[in-house]
Design a protein around this motif. Structure first.
Motif, PDB file in Angstrom:
ATOM      1  N   HIS A   1      -5.282  59.227  24.869  1.00 17.51           N
ATOM      2  CA  HIS A   1      -3.891  59.306  24.423  1.00 17.51           C
ATOM      3  C   HIS A   1      -3.111  60.324  25.267  1.00 17.51           C
ATOM      4  CE1 HIS A   1      -0.457  59.229  21.805  1.00 17.51           C
ATOM      5  NE2 HIS A   1      -0.605  60.502  21.468  1.00 17.51           N
ATOM      6  N   ASN A   2      -3.678  61.518  25.399  1.00 23.44           N
ATOM      7  CA  ASN A   2      -2.966  62.546  26.171  1.00 23.44           C
ATOM      8  C   ASN A   2      -2.876  62.190  27.651  1.00 23.44           C
ATOM      9  OD1 ASN A   2      -2.238  64.113  24.057  1.00 23.44           O
ATOM     10  ND2 ASN A   2      -3.475  65.895  24.605  1.00 23.44           N
TER      11      ASN A   2
ATOM     12  N   LEU B   1      -2.813  70.406  38.647  1.00 27.89           N
ATOM     13  CA  LEU B   1      -3.981  70.071  37.844  1.00 27.89           C
ATOM     14  C   LEU B   1      -4.127  70.862  36.571  1.00 27.89           C
ATOM     15  CD1 LEU B   1      -6.406  69.282  40.639  1.00 27.89           C
ATOM     16  CD2 LEU B   1      -5.439  67.766  38.935  1.00 27.89           C
ATOM     17  N   THR B   2      -3.464  71.998  36.487  1.00 29.93           N
ATOM     18  CA  THR B   2      -3.549  72.747  35.244  1.00 29.93           C
ATOM     19  C   THR B   2      -3.048  71.870  34.094  1.00 29.93           C
ATOM     20  OG1 THR B   2      -3.150  74.708  36.566  1.00 29.93           O
ATOM     21  CG2 THR B   2      -3.092  75.005  34.220  1.00 29.93           C
ATOM     22  N   GLN B   3      -2.161  70.945  34.419  1.00 34.03           N
ATOM     23  CA  GLN B   3      -1.677  69.982  33.413  1.00 34.03           C
ATOM     24  C   GLN B   3      -2.825  69.218  32.760  1.00 34.03           C
ATOM     25  OE1 GLN B   3       1.317  67.268  34.710  1.00 34.03           O
ATOM     26  NE2 GLN B   3       2.732  68.867  35.370  1.00 34.03           N
ATOM     27  N   ILE B   4      -3.785  68.817  33.571  1.00 33.83           N
ATOM     28  CA  ILE B   4      -4.926  68.056  33.050  1.00 33.83           C
ATOM     29  C   ILE B   4      -5.741  68.920  32.094  1.00 33.83           C
ATOM     30  CG2 ILE B   4      -7.106  66.951  33.667  1.00 33.83           C
ATOM     31  CD1 ILE B   4      -5.215  65.182  34.793  1.00 33.83           C
ATOM     32  N   THR B   5      -5.937  70.174  32.471  1.00 38.68           N
ATOM     33  CA  THR B   5      -6.690  71.074  31.593  1.00 38.68           C
ATOM     34  C   THR B   5      -5.971  71.253  30.274  1.00 38.68           C
ATOM     35  OG1 THR B   5      -7.307  72.253  33.585  1.00 38.68           O
ATOM     36  CG2 THR B   5      -7.876  73.280  31.519  1.00 38.68           C
ATOM     37  N   VAL B   6      -4.680  71.466  30.342  1.00 44.00           N
ATOM     38  CA  VAL B   6      -3.886  71.654  29.126  1.00 44.00           C
ATOM     39  C   VAL B   6      -3.967  70.406  28.242  1.00 44.00           C
ATOM     40  CG1 VAL B   6      -1.506  71.854  28.287  1.00 44.00           C
ATOM     41  CG2 VAL B   6      -2.338  73.399  30.081  1.00 44.00           C
ATOM     42  N   ALA B   7      -3.789  69.240  28.847  1.00 39.98           N
ATOM     43  CA  ALA B   7      -3.818  67.990  28.078  1.00 39.98           C
ATOM     44  C   ALA B   7      -5.203  67.750  27.479  1.00 39.98           C
ATOM     45  CB  ALA B   7      -3.412  66.813  28.969  1.00 39.98           C
TER      46      ALA B   7
ATOM     47  N   ALA C   1       2.804  59.219  31.717  1.00 37.05           N
ATOM     48  CA  ALA C   1       4.165  58.776  31.399  1.00 37.05           C
ATOM     49  C   ALA C   1       5.173  59.916  31.567  1.00 37.05           C
ATOM     50  CB  ALA C   1       4.200  58.234  29.978  1.00 37.05           C
ATOM     51  N   GLY C   2       4.707  61.039  32.096  1.00 35.59           N
ATOM     52  CA  GLY C   2       5.623  62.160  32.346  1.00 35.59           C
ATOM     53  C   GLY C   2       5.934  62.985  31.117  1.00 35.59           C
ATOM     54  N   GLU C   3       5.058  62.903  30.101  1.00 34.02           N
ATOM     55  CA  GLU C   3       5.346  63.604  28.844  1.00 34.02           C
ATOM     56  C   GLU C   3       4.579  64.920  28.718  1.00 34.02           C
ATOM     57  OE1 GLU C   3       4.637  60.777  25.732  1.00 34.02           O
ATOM     58  OE2 GLU C   3       5.836  59.250  26.747  1.00 34.02           O
ATOM     59  N   PHE C   4       4.421  65.617  29.843  1.00 34.95           N
ATOM     60  CA  PHE C   4       3.671  66.866  29.778  1.00 34.95           C
ATOM     61  C   PHE C   4       4.314  67.874  28.828  1.00 34.95           C
ATOM     62  CE2 PHE C   4       2.845  71.219  31.420  1.00 34.95           C
ATOM     63  CZ  PHE C   4       1.523  71.289  31.020  1.00 34.95           C
TER      64      PHE C   4
ATOM     65  N   LEU D   1       3.715  79.027  28.508  1.00 30.81           N
ATOM     66  CA  LEU D   1       3.072  78.105  29.423  1.00 30.81           C
ATOM     67  C   LEU D   1       4.127  77.663  30.438  1.00 30.81           C
ATOM     68  CD1 LEU D   1       0.200  76.853  29.413  1.00 30.81           C
ATOM     69  CD2 LEU D   1       1.197  74.867  28.289  1.00 30.81           C
ATOM     70  N   GLY D   2       3.824  77.788  31.739  1.00 30.01           N
ATOM     71  CA  GLY D   2       4.763  77.346  32.772  1.00 30.01           C
ATOM     72  C   GLY D   2       4.769  75.841  32.915  1.00 30.01           C
ATOM     73  N   GLU D   3       5.663  75.339  33.752  1.00 30.11           N
ATOM     74  CA  GLU D   3       5.859  73.889  33.756  1.00 30.11           C
ATOM     75  C   GLU D   3       4.668  73.120  34.315  1.00 30.11           C
ATOM     76  OE1 GLU D   3       8.642  72.225  36.552  1.00 30.11           O
ATOM     77  OE2 GLU D   3       9.033  74.181  37.425  1.00 30.11           O
ATOM     78  N   GLU D   4       3.829  73.779  35.085  1.00 27.40           N
ATOM     79  CA  GLU D   4       2.659  73.050  35.585  1.00 27.40           C
ATOM     80  C   GLU D   4       1.384  73.433  34.835  1.00 27.40           C
ATOM     81  OE1 GLU D   4       3.287  73.989  39.576  1.00 27.40           O
ATOM     82  OE2 GLU D   4       4.138  72.042  40.092  1.00 27.40           O
ATOM     83  N   GLY D   5       1.548  74.090  33.698  1.00 25.23           N
ATOM     84  CA  GLY D   5       0.383  74.442  32.906  1.00 25.23           C
ATOM     85  C   GLY D   5      -0.112  75.851  33.173  1.00 25.23           C
ATOM     86  N   ALA D   6       0.616  76.591  34.000  1.00 23.92           N
ATOM     87  CA  ALA D   6       0.223  77.971  34.296  1.00 23.92           C
ATOM     88  C   ALA D   6       0.548  78.875  33.110  1.00 23.92           C
ATOM     89  CB  ALA D   6       0.961  78.470  35.535  1.00 23.92           C
ATOM     90  N   LEU D   7      -0.177  79.992  33.029  1.00 23.22           N
ATOM     91  CA  LEU D   7       0.106  80.982  32.001  1.00 23.22           C
ATOM     92  C   LEU D   7       1.084  82.001  32.579  1.00 23.22           C
ATOM     93  CD1 LEU D   7      -0.832  81.799  29.106  1.00 23.22           C
ATOM     94  CD2 LEU D   7      -2.432  83.366  30.215  1.00 23.22           C
TER      95      LEU D   7
END
Lengths: 326, 326
Positions: free
Chosen positions: B255-256, B151-157, B262-265, B299-305
């Motif tokens: 958009h994000n 879910l960190t991905q969602i925050t980042v996006a 679409a896997g474009e994190f 930034l790590g691959e799942e949005g982690a710092l």
């Protein structure tokens, strides 16, 4: 503990011996007439209590019903899980009840049982069949100081506790199928559903929904599950006393939860691994839209399943549907 | 889109030119009398619409109020976020409203704005001040096919989208402070609260609660925030039109979110990193009971710092309170 719970505990402690109303009155610190009222109440709930004029009361038989007082009396000292117990005759799902409690601010450790559920649910939106009086269908409210990503730890600790309690109570060899199924002879007999409400980095509350198929006959299972599911009584060849098992499970859950909070996940994981039928096997796992195939190698530090794929890559799987291939 | 939204869109498209009732009627495919009724409705909501006998209608001024129709008319084609918009004059918290919708089974993409919130909340149980008409206080319902740990991905996006929209709309240089604050000149001007309901391996729903301090004056902020917070209007020296900004933000979020699905994190993360003021800095982070100090590396691959600690170890931080040290 309530008066009736104290009373049951005292009667149970006396075992085959009778205990007089005067002794009970002294032990519980309440009047003789309250003891008499308590005995009548317990009898009305199905407890067989014999009374001899000069010897006193003896617990001659216990019904296979769930009573909060009875469960509390069996539990003994628990740190968190089981501090508060409620039993419903019927509810939609015990997770629903506990969720409402969670939203009302109830403290962690509360447990809700139901004799039957009309809309019991399993993982991934599946139905969970919960026939009346045949199993243990209950939910536990927790408020762990964990991040959502660390939650597989809770599943691992819970599965290890439920497995150990089943084995302790029945003597049957029980195994864990990652992440949260308990199997007897390769057939599922218990499952755990973890539901949570969280912010990104803080769990607000978490609900363990636990279903144990205790005294179901083959006919009690939905047709599609008859080949893959079993109950403790089918495996054992005789009924299992649900309240004793419930208390055993709650004690085990409380114990593991304490260990988790004390940072002892590694020790829990080690026990888990010892009793896991998934490790070392070829598996295929559906996780969301992905399918992962490979050999389940070990448990990762946060409770994830580490799977060595056909391409030699080590995948970290935190959830999904596992099929054991061979 | 509703009649009034279509009407606003047509008037806006005409720009400085007037457009006749007949043309509007043809364009919208509705009768002249419905056009007249729509114009009256818009005027009653504060839109200044001039009418010349031979030329027609012209949009001469727009109020700084939020209307669902207006927002929909500004949005254009969105895939998910903003398909449905509601505006409340006042509510406890827009997250509360959206949570109720989520529990009622409403589809993802629904957005709820409020002109003011009586119990607006920020991360970690903090209060969020939401004075009437001064900011954008809104929540978005999502049902992403992600596991809780992703879910960190969602925050980042979301943070990347809000940042870009603010910069686009105002021309101000906006930065991201990990994980979800938007800063102007080092002061916080917007925040995102992510709340979710999930099973262990499946998010049931997720709510993005977004607060943007648009037209607050220094006096509108609680005293304890005056040194660390700012608004777009303070930074810009003039008011910002909230509806335009809201539409810009919703488009950017949509958009994000499409890119994420679409896997474009990775591409989103790259933009995020470019505008992040946390990376490369010495930080101290309170995450639950832990304190982590070190240099924020990436930034790590799942949005982690990813933080390099004093001991040289690389820590993966998925949440917490960040203090920039120097």
């Amino acid at each position: 503990m309530s008066r009736d719970a104290e009373l049951l505990k005292a009667l149970r402690a006396a075992g085959e011996d009778a205990i007089s109303g005067a002794d009970l009155s002294k032990k519980l610190g309440i009047s003789r007439s309250l003891i008499t009222a308590g005995i009548e109440q317990l009898r009305s709930e199905g407890y067989e209590i014999s009374a001899s004029p000069h010897l006193g009361y003896r617990l001659a038989g216990e019904p296979d019903v769930l009573h909060a007082d009875d469960l509390l009396s069996r539990l003994g000292d628990v740190k968190v899980i089981g501090r508060d117990i409620q039993v419903f005759q019927e509810t939609t799902s015990t997770n629903d009840v506990v969720e409402k409690m969670a939203r009302d601010g109830v403290k962690e450790g509360a447990v809700v049982f139901a004799e039957s559920q009309t809309r019991g649910r399993g993982r991934l939106g599946r139905k969970w069949s919960s026939p009346k009086g045949k199993g243990l269908w209950f939910s536990v409210l927790l408020r762990p100081a964990l991040q959502p990503r660390e939650l597989t730890q809770i599943t691992v600790a819970s599965a290890a506790a439920v497995r150990a309690a089943i084995e302790m109570q029945t003597g049957l060899v029980a195994e864990i199928k990652w992440p949260n199924d308990i199997l007897l002879g390769g057939r599922k007999t218990a499952g755990i559903l973890v539901e949570l409400q969280a912010e990104l980095d803080r769990v607000r509350y978490l609900i363990l929904g636990i279903g144990v198929d205790v005294n179901l006959s083959a006919a009690d299972f939905p047709a599609e599950l008859r080949k893959t599911a079993t109950s403790l009584s089918i495996a054992l060849g005789k009924p299992v006393h649900r309240a004793s098992l419930a208390a055993e499970i709650l004690r085990a859950l409380d114990h593991n939860y304490s260990r988790l909070r004390a940072g002892e996940f590694a020790a829990i994981a080690e026990e888990w691994e010892k009793h896991c039928c998934t490790l070392g096997r070829q598996v295929s796992i559906h996780a969301g839209t992905r399918e992962i195939r490979g050999r389940a190698e070990s448990l990762g530090e946060e409770g994830a399943l580490l799977v060595r794929t056909e391409h030699g890559h080590l995948e970290r799987v935190t959830g999904g549907d596992v099929t054991l291939e061979k």
